[in-house]
Design a protein around this motif. Structure first.
Motif, PDB file in Angstrom:
ATOM      1  N   ALA A   7       0.832  -1.199   0.000  1.00 34.70           N
ATOM      2  CA  ALA A   7       0.000   0.000   0.000  1.00 34.70           C
ATOM      3  C   ALA A   7       0.872   1.256   0.000  1.00 34.70           C
ATOM      4  CB  ALA A   7      -0.921  -0.006   1.215  1.00 34.70           C
ATOM      5  N   LEU A   8       1.942   1.237   0.784  1.00 32.84           N
ATOM      6  CA  LEU A   8       2.864   2.369   0.843  1.00 32.84           C
ATOM      7  C   LEU A   8       3.476   2.633  -0.524  1.00 32.84           C
ATOM      8  CD1 LEU A   8       4.534   4.472   2.432  1.00 32.84           C
ATOM      9  CD2 LEU A   8       6.189   2.637   2.899  1.00 32.84           C
ATOM     10  N   LEU A   9       3.932   1.596  -1.200  1.00 34.02           N
ATOM     11  CA  LEU A   9       4.562   1.752  -2.508  1.00 34.02           C
ATOM     12  C   LEU A   9       3.576   2.272  -3.553  1.00 34.02           C
ATOM     13  CD1 LEU A   9       6.770  -1.481  -2.622  1.00 34.02           C
ATOM     14  CD2 LEU A   9       7.521   0.875  -2.225  1.00 34.02           C
ATOM     15  N   LEU A  10       2.332   1.783  -3.494  1.00 32.29           N
ATOM     16  CA  LEU A  10       1.323   2.251  -4.446  1.00 32.29           C
ATOM     17  C   LEU A  10       0.981   3.721  -4.200  1.00 32.29           C
ATOM     18  CD1 LEU A  10      -1.048  -0.853  -4.552  1.00 32.29           C
ATOM     19  CD2 LEU A  10       0.376  -0.003  -6.425  1.00 32.29           C
ATOM     20  N   GLY A  11       0.938   4.120  -2.933  1.00 34.31           N
ATOM     21  CA  GLY A  11       0.691   5.519  -2.615  1.00 34.31           C
ATOM     22  C   GLY A  11       1.808   6.418  -3.115  1.00 34.31           C
ATOM     23  N   ILE A  12       3.030   5.974  -2.920  1.00 38.93           N
ATOM     24  CA  ILE A  12       4.186   6.734  -3.412  1.00 38.93           C
ATOM     25  C   ILE A  12       4.144   6.838  -4.936  1.00 38.93           C
ATOM     26  CG2 ILE A  12       6.699   6.690  -3.673  1.00 38.93           C
ATOM     27  CD1 ILE A  12       6.838   5.446  -0.858  1.00 38.93           C
ATOM     28  N   LEU A  13       3.829   5.741  -5.592  1.00 41.95           N
ATOM     29  CA  LEU A  13       3.785   5.729  -7.056  1.00 41.95           C
ATOM     30  C   LEU A  13       2.705   6.668  -7.578  1.00 41.95           C
ATOM     31  CD1 LEU A  13       4.944   4.426  -9.614  1.00 41.95           C
ATOM     32  CD2 LEU A  13       3.170   2.665  -9.425  1.00 41.95           C
ATOM     33  N   GLU A  14       1.545   6.675  -6.929  1.00 40.16           N
ATOM     34  CA  GLU A  14       0.477   7.592  -7.343  1.00 40.16           C
ATOM     35  C   GLU A  14       0.913   9.042  -7.181  1.00 40.16           C
ATOM     36  OE1 GLU A  14      -3.062   9.453  -8.427  1.00 40.16           O
ATOM     37  OE2 GLU A  14      -2.345   7.410  -8.824  1.00 40.16           O
ATOM     38  N   GLY A  15       1.532   9.352  -6.055  1.00 44.40           N
ATOM     39  CA  GLY A  15       2.021  10.708  -5.834  1.00 44.40           C
ATOM     40  C   GLY A  15       3.071  11.122  -6.843  1.00 44.40           C
ATOM     41  N   LEU A  16       3.920  10.175  -7.244  1.00 45.54           N
ATOM     42  CA  LEU A  16       4.975  10.461  -8.216  1.00 45.54           C
ATOM     43  C   LEU A  16       4.431  10.730  -9.611  1.00 45.54           C
ATOM     44  CD1 LEU A  16       7.707   7.808  -7.283  1.00 45.54           C
ATOM     45  CD2 LEU A  16       7.957  10.298  -7.140  1.00 45.54           C
ATOM     46  N   THR A  17       3.371  10.035  -9.990  1.00 51.02           N
ATOM     47  CA  THR A  17       2.973  10.014 -11.401  1.00 51.02           C
ATOM     48  C   THR A  17       1.677  10.745 -11.744  1.00 51.02           C
ATOM     49  OG1 THR A  17       1.854   7.876 -11.091  1.00 51.02           O
ATOM     50  CG2 THR A  17       4.164   7.835 -11.789  1.00 51.02           C
ATOM     51  N   GLU A  18       0.879  11.133 -10.756  1.00 47.30           N
ATOM     52  CA  GLU A  18      -0.432  11.723 -11.068  1.00 47.30           C
ATOM     53  C   GLU A  18      -0.317  12.983 -11.914  1.00 47.30           C
ATOM     54  OE1 GLU A  18      -4.119  12.276 -11.766  1.00 47.30           O
ATOM     55  OE2 GLU A  18      -3.619  10.566 -10.480  1.00 47.30           O
ATOM     56  N   PHE A  19       0.649  13.849 -11.604  1.00 44.14           N
ATOM     57  CA  PHE A  19       0.741  15.106 -12.344  1.00 44.14           C
ATOM     58  C   PHE A  19       1.981  15.197 -13.230  1.00 44.14           C
ATOM     59  CE2 PHE A  19      -2.558  16.174  -9.383  1.00 44.14           C
ATOM     60  CZ  PHE A  19      -3.380  17.020 -10.104  1.00 44.14           C
ATOM     61  N   LEU A  20       2.867  14.213 -13.175  1.00 46.34           N
ATOM     62  CA  LEU A  20       3.935  14.144 -14.172  1.00 46.34           C
ATOM     63  C   LEU A  20       3.319  13.651 -15.482  1.00 46.34           C
ATOM     64  CD1 LEU A  20       6.944  12.510 -12.255  1.00 46.34           C
ATOM     65  CD2 LEU A  20       6.616  14.922 -12.816  1.00 46.34           C
ATOM     66  N   PRO A  21       3.854  14.063 -16.629  1.00 44.06           N
ATOM     67  CA  PRO A  21       3.265  13.666 -17.918  1.00 44.06           C
ATOM     68  C   PRO A  21       3.656  12.247 -18.335  1.00 44.06           C
ATOM     69  CG  PRO A  21       5.154  15.059 -18.294  1.00 44.06           C
ATOM     70  CD  PRO A  21       4.977  15.014 -16.804  1.00 44.06           C
ATOM     71  N   VAL A  22       3.466  11.282 -17.412  1.00 40.46           N
ATOM     72  CA  VAL A  22       3.904   9.915 -17.700  1.00 40.46           C
ATOM     73  C   VAL A  22       2.796   8.882 -17.498  1.00 40.46           C
ATOM     74  CG1 VAL A  22       6.326  10.397 -17.155  1.00 40.46           C
ATOM     75  CG2 VAL A  22       4.773   9.630 -15.339  1.00 40.46           C
ATOM     76  N   SER A  23       1.602   9.307 -17.086  1.00 41.41           N
ATOM     77  CA  SER A  23       0.436   8.445 -16.894  1.00 41.41           C
ATOM     78  C   SER A  23       0.466   7.669 -15.583  1.00 41.41           C
ATOM     79  CB  SER A  23       0.269   7.456 -18.056  1.00 41.41           C
ATOM     80  OG  SER A  23      -0.794   6.556 -17.768  1.00 41.41           O
ATOM     81  N   SER A  24      -0.289   8.149 -14.611  1.00 44.60           N
ATOM     82  CA  SER A  24      -0.395   7.442 -13.328  1.00 44.60           C
ATOM     83  C   SER A  24      -1.161   6.135 -13.496  1.00 44.60           C
ATOM     84  CB  SER A  24      -1.085   8.327 -12.284  1.00 44.60           C
ATOM     85  OG  SER A  24      -2.406   8.656 -12.693  1.00 44.60           O
ATOM     86  N   THR A  25      -2.185   6.144 -14.368  1.00 44.41           N
ATOM     87  CA  THR A  25      -2.970   4.923 -14.602  1.00 44.41           C
ATOM     88  C   THR A  25      -2.083   3.804 -15.116  1.00 44.41           C
ATOM     89  OG1 THR A  25      -4.955   6.206 -15.123  1.00 44.41           O
ATOM     90  CG2 THR A  25      -4.895   3.928 -15.889  1.00 44.41           C
ATOM     91  N   GLY A  26      -1.233   4.135 -16.079  1.00 47.30           N
ATOM     92  CA  GLY A  26      -0.341   3.124 -16.639  1.00 47.30           C
ATOM     93  C   GLY A  26       0.611   2.569 -15.605  1.00 47.30           C
ATOM     94  N   HIS A  27       1.167   3.432 -14.781  1.00 44.96           N
ATOM     95  CA  HIS A  27       2.130   2.974 -13.778  1.00 44.96           C
ATOM     96  C   HIS A  27       1.472   2.132 -12.683  1.00 44.96           C
ATOM     97  CE1 HIS A  27       4.816   5.808 -15.753  1.00 44.96           C
ATOM     98  NE2 HIS A  27       5.809   5.282 -15.066  1.00 44.96           N
ATOM     99  N   LEU A  28       0.280   2.529 -12.256  1.00 39.22           N
ATOM    100  CA  LEU A  28      -0.415   1.737 -11.239  1.00 39.22           C
ATOM    101  C   LEU A  28      -0.822   0.373 -11.791  1.00 39.22           C
ATOM    102  CD1 LEU A  28      -2.657   4.422  -9.495  1.00 39.22           C
ATOM    103  CD2 LEU A  28      -0.667   3.256  -8.540  1.00 39.22           C
ATOM    104  N   LEU A  29      -1.225   0.361 -13.052  1.00 43.72           N
ATOM    105  CA  LEU A  29      -1.602  -0.907 -13.679  1.00 43.72           C
ATOM    106  C   LEU A  29      -0.405  -1.853 -13.731  1.00 43.72           C
ATOM    107  CD1 LEU A  29      -3.854  -2.439 -15.233  1.00 43.72           C
ATOM    108  CD2 LEU A  29      -2.919  -1.460 -17.323  1.00 43.72           C
ATOM    109  N   ILE A  30       0.741  -1.307 -14.089  1.00 43.16           N
ATOM    110  CA  ILE A  30       1.961  -2.113 -14.138  1.00 43.16           C
ATOM    111  C   ILE A  30       2.354  -2.582 -12.744  1.00 43.16           C
ATOM    112  CG2 ILE A  30       4.427  -2.067 -14.692  1.00 43.16           C
ATOM    113  CD1 ILE A  30       3.625   0.145 -16.806  1.00 43.16           C
ATOM    114  N   ALA A  31       2.293  -1.666 -11.775  1.00 44.24           N
ATOM    115  CA  ALA A  31       2.690  -2.003 -10.403  1.00 44.24           C
ATOM    116  C   ALA A  31       1.807  -3.086  -9.812  1.00 44.24           C
ATOM    117  CB  ALA A  31       2.638  -0.751  -9.534  1.00 44.24           C
ATOM    118  N   GLU A  32       0.516  -3.042 -10.133  1.00 48.11           N
ATOM    119  CA  GLU A  32      -0.406  -4.028  -9.572  1.00 48.11           C
ATOM    120  C   GLU A  32      -0.129  -5.441 -10.075  1.00 48.11           C
ATOM    121  OE1 GLU A  32      -4.247  -2.415 -10.444  1.00 48.11           O
ATOM    122  OE2 GLU A  32      -4.327  -1.249  -8.576  1.00 48.11           O
ATOM    123  N   HIS A  33       0.628  -5.533 -11.178  1.00 44.50           N
ATOM    124  CA  HIS A  33       1.016  -6.861 -11.664  1.00 44.50           C
ATOM    125  C   HIS A  33       1.879  -7.569 -10.630  1.00 44.50           C
ATOM    126  CE1 HIS A  33       1.950  -9.906 -14.716  1.00 44.50           C
ATOM    127  NE2 HIS A  33       3.193  -9.864 -14.271  1.00 44.50           N
TER     128      HIS A  33
END
Length: 263
Positions: A7-33
């Protein structure tokens, strides 16, 4: 790996990617694998944490806009923010209700990362030939609203990337001005989207046996990380191009497409 650490890692990843132009949805989808699939409620909460972080970073700007409505230029800027938000809401809600959205699976997200990266390089090259301007026109406001809808239909596109670059191409050529406008529009847009998704979950009984410690830790991580990232990004783009983010998207997208057959 423990659920709390996940949960901690997913929260960090969301914070890192939500407003960077790299797609938070894509990164969370990959991380959930690797980290495991979380509930829709969990994902809504951590997204709200990232948006809260942006609100905190821009709190002085927001306060100025709220307390200086008697000034014509400020009132005009606020009106354009409102128009961008309304365009997103009025176009995006019917699109959502109609179910017009690509599935959040690896293949379309990977292609969106690659295509979006190429688009960023081309768009910034075109925008750099325009005279530097930081005036938001009504055309820019409407286009930013539509760009947010497009990003919602194509997971992996990145809401911030699509909106920032369409704003730059239509005349808001100064990167920092385009990013600030998009981030300000994103605050009510993403809070409204999160609230709508939350109400839908409540209506359908989608809030079940949540681990509230995990949710709280992830939310806090998204707030802290998101605050640091947004503050850094607004300073970074004053003197740097978006090329590094574009290259990162392309490399990640290609890696995912090559990895898929063996996954």
């Amino acid at each position: 790996m423990s659920d709390l650490l996940s949960a901690l890692l997913l929260g960090i990843l969301e914070g890192l990617t939500e407003f960077l132009p790299v797609s938070s949805t894509g990164h969370l989808l990959i991380a959930e694998h690797w980290l495991g699939r979380r509930s829709d409620f969990f994902n809504i909460v951590i997204q709200a944490g990232a948006i809260l972080a942006t609100t905190l970073v821009l709190r002085k700007r927001l306060w100025f806009m709220a307390t200086h409505l008697h000034e014509r230029d400020n009132r005009d800027y606020v009106a354009k923010l409102a128009v961008a938000f309304l365009v997103t809401a009025l176009v995006g809600l019917p699109v959502r209700l109609a179910g017009w959205e690509l599935p959040e699976t690896i293949v379309p997200v990977a292609w969106a990362l690659v295509i979006g990266g190429v688009w960023m390089i081309v768009a910034e090259s075109w925008a750099s030939r325009l005279p530097p301007r930081d005036e938001v026109t009504w055309k820019v406001a409407i286009a930013v609203g539509l760009a947010q809808v497009v990003a919602g239909v194509f997971p992996g596109t990145s809401r911030s990337a699509s909106a920032i670059f369409i704003a730059m191409l239509l005349g808001l050529s100064r990167r920092s001005a385009a990013a600030e406008f998009v981030f300000l529009v994103g605050i009510p847009t993403m809070f409204a989207a999160s609230a709508y998704a939350f109400l839908e979950l409540v209506r359908h009984g989608g809030i079940g046996n949540e681990n509230w410690l995990d949710v709280g830790v992830a939310f806090a991580a998204a707030v802290v990380t998101g605050f640091a990232v947004v503050k850094w990004l607004l300073g970074y783009i004053k003197t740097h191009r978006f090329t590094a983010f574009a290259v990162y998207r392309i490399v990640l997208g290609v890696a995912l497409l090559l990895w898929l057959p063996a996954a």
